[in-house]
Design an enzyme around this catalytic site. Sequence first.
Site, short mmCIF file in Angstrom:
data_model
loop_
_atom_site.label_atom_id
_atom_site.label_comp_id
_atom_site.label_asym_id
_atom_site.label_seq_id
_atom_site.Cartn_x
_atom_site.Cartn_y
_atom_site.Cartn_z
N TRP A 192 0.84 -1.22 0.00
CA TRP A 192 0.00 0.00 0.00
C TRP A 192 0.86 1.25 0.00
O TRP A 192 0.54 2.23 -0.68
CB TRP A 192 -1.01 -0.02 1.14
CG TRP A 192 -2.01 -1.11 0.91
CD1 TRP A 192 -2.14 -2.28 1.61
CD2 TRP A 192 -2.97 -1.19 -0.16
NE1 TRP A 192 -3.13 -3.06 1.04
CE2 TRP A 192 -3.65 -2.42 -0.03
CE3 TRP A 192 -3.33 -0.33 -1.20
CZ2 TRP A 192 -4.66 -2.83 -0.91
CZ3 TRP A 192 -4.33 -0.73 -2.08
CH2 TRP A 192 -4.99 -1.96 -1.93
N ASP A 202 -1.84 6.51 6.52
CA ASP A 202 -2.93 5.74 5.90
C ASP A 202 -3.37 4.68 6.90
O ASP A 202 -2.81 3.59 6.94
CB ASP A 202 -2.42 5.10 4.59
CG ASP A 202 -3.41 4.08 4.02
OD1 ASP A 202 -4.52 3.94 4.57
OD2 ASP A 202 -3.07 3.44 3.01
N LYS A 260 -12.97 -1.78 6.80
CA LYS A 260 -12.38 -2.74 7.74
C LYS A 260 -12.89 -2.46 9.16
O LYS A 260 -13.63 -3.25 9.71
CB LYS A 260 -10.85 -2.67 7.69
CG LYS A 260 -10.29 -3.10 6.33
CD LYS A 260 -9.28 -2.11 5.87
CE LYS A 260 -8.70 -2.27 4.48
NZ LYS A 260 -8.87 -3.43 3.69
N1 PMP Z 1 -4.37 1.39 2.12
C1 PMP Z 1 -4.48 0.28 2.86
C2 PMP Z 1 -3.58 0.11 4.06
C3 PMP Z 1 -5.41 -0.70 2.53
O1 PMP Z 1 -5.52 -1.81 3.26
C4 PMP Z 1 -6.26 -0.49 1.41
C5 PMP Z 1 -7.32 -1.49 0.98
N2 PMP Z 1 -7.23 -2.74 1.42
C6 PMP Z 1 -6.08 0.67 0.65
C7 PMP Z 1 -5.15 1.60 1.05
C8 PMP Z 1 -6.94 0.94 -0.55
O2 PMP Z 1 -8.20 1.25 -0.10
P1 PMP Z 1 -9.44 1.51 -1.04
O3 PMP Z 1 -9.79 0.22 -1.68
O4 PMP Z 1 -10.48 2.02 -0.07
O5 PMP Z 1 -9.06 2.56 -2.03
#
Ligand code: PMP
Length: 361
Positions: free
Chosen positions: A102, A173, A197
């Site tokens: 991420w 994040d 989550k």
């Molecule tokens: N950052 C993290 C730490 C994540 O776990 C996720 C999704 N699993 C995201 C960003 C991306 O999130 P989204 O699908 O809401 O754009």
Amino acid sequence: MADVFNFSAGPAMLPHAVMRRAQAEFLDWNGTGVSVMEMSHRGAAFTSIANQARNDLIELLGIPDNYKILFLQGGATLQFSMAALNLARMSDPADYVVTGSWGQKAVAEARRFCDARVVASSEADQFHSIPPVSEWAISSDAAYLHYTPNETIGGVEFHHVPDIPAHIPLVGDFSSNILSRPMDISRFGLVYAGAQKNIGPAGLTLVIVRDDLLAPVRDDVPAMLDYQIHADSDSMRNTPPTYAWYLAGLVFDWLKQQGGLAAMAEHNQRKAEMLYQAIDQTSFYDCPVRQLDRSRMNVVFRLPSIDLERCFLVEAEAAGLLALKGHRSVGGIRASLYNAMPLDGVMALVSFMQDFESRMG
Ligand code: PMP
């Protein structure tokens, strides 16, 4: 309801009590005769729902007065762009600490809008640890420093807020560990999290931004990507995801009833300890993440072979233990233990693991 435990990394399970309340209120919210889904976002009923959610979140996280809370769309992924667009000019350096996939995605996106630099990375260690802050090559003129407090795929979590120079806004994040324990918001310039989550259903993105960072530093930011505009309109520049906002509010209320984030921290610690203990006490299971950096939210582990992992997943599902498959990019097993996962779920998983090993080990 079928007797299952859902270990999905997200969208993830929500507290049963919240789902039951949503069900009871589904057709008729509070005697209005209509569903929350059918209400104007500008009417008195939804305004009260929105404000209650915001106030409960302020109480849960102890958010200081000089921060704005935004209920947005676009997921955490859009925040990869918005953080850079609002906080940095094209030529400004912005520092990224990358401890997993991420973080990699966040810095790649930021490079479209500023001089985004990776100032520390654990890629050489296959993202199984967190590089010590003393080794981060922080730019003295960084517009901000971005990190991922919990890497959902690799199962790596920061257990302390990193100490960085005070003049550099810290951006986190928190998609996969927000509300899992108390946190000191005043340490941050910007915090964001996709909801799916620990907050509520997908479709809602939570952003907490310090007042001095609200106004974009560049003048070509589209209105829908501009923190100031969202703050000035109470997150109602356009129609917000009303039902997801309402469900998030029910989750906040549930968290307060559970004793708030200190109680959640204890609950989550207990669950994670129980599962890591079960993994560590045998060589049949193996967690590749460095002990100190292991996530309480996403517990990843391997079995001796891919065939055994396949068999484990099939049998686990038959036993009502769902969505344990690791992310497709890394394989293996991943058990996500967000706030809503009861201790019973972890106990059931541990006893399944012991039984599986005794038959297959
Ligand atoms: N950052 C993290 C730490 C994540 O776990 C996720 C999704 N699993 C995201 C960003 C991306 O999130 P989204 O699908 O809401 O754009």
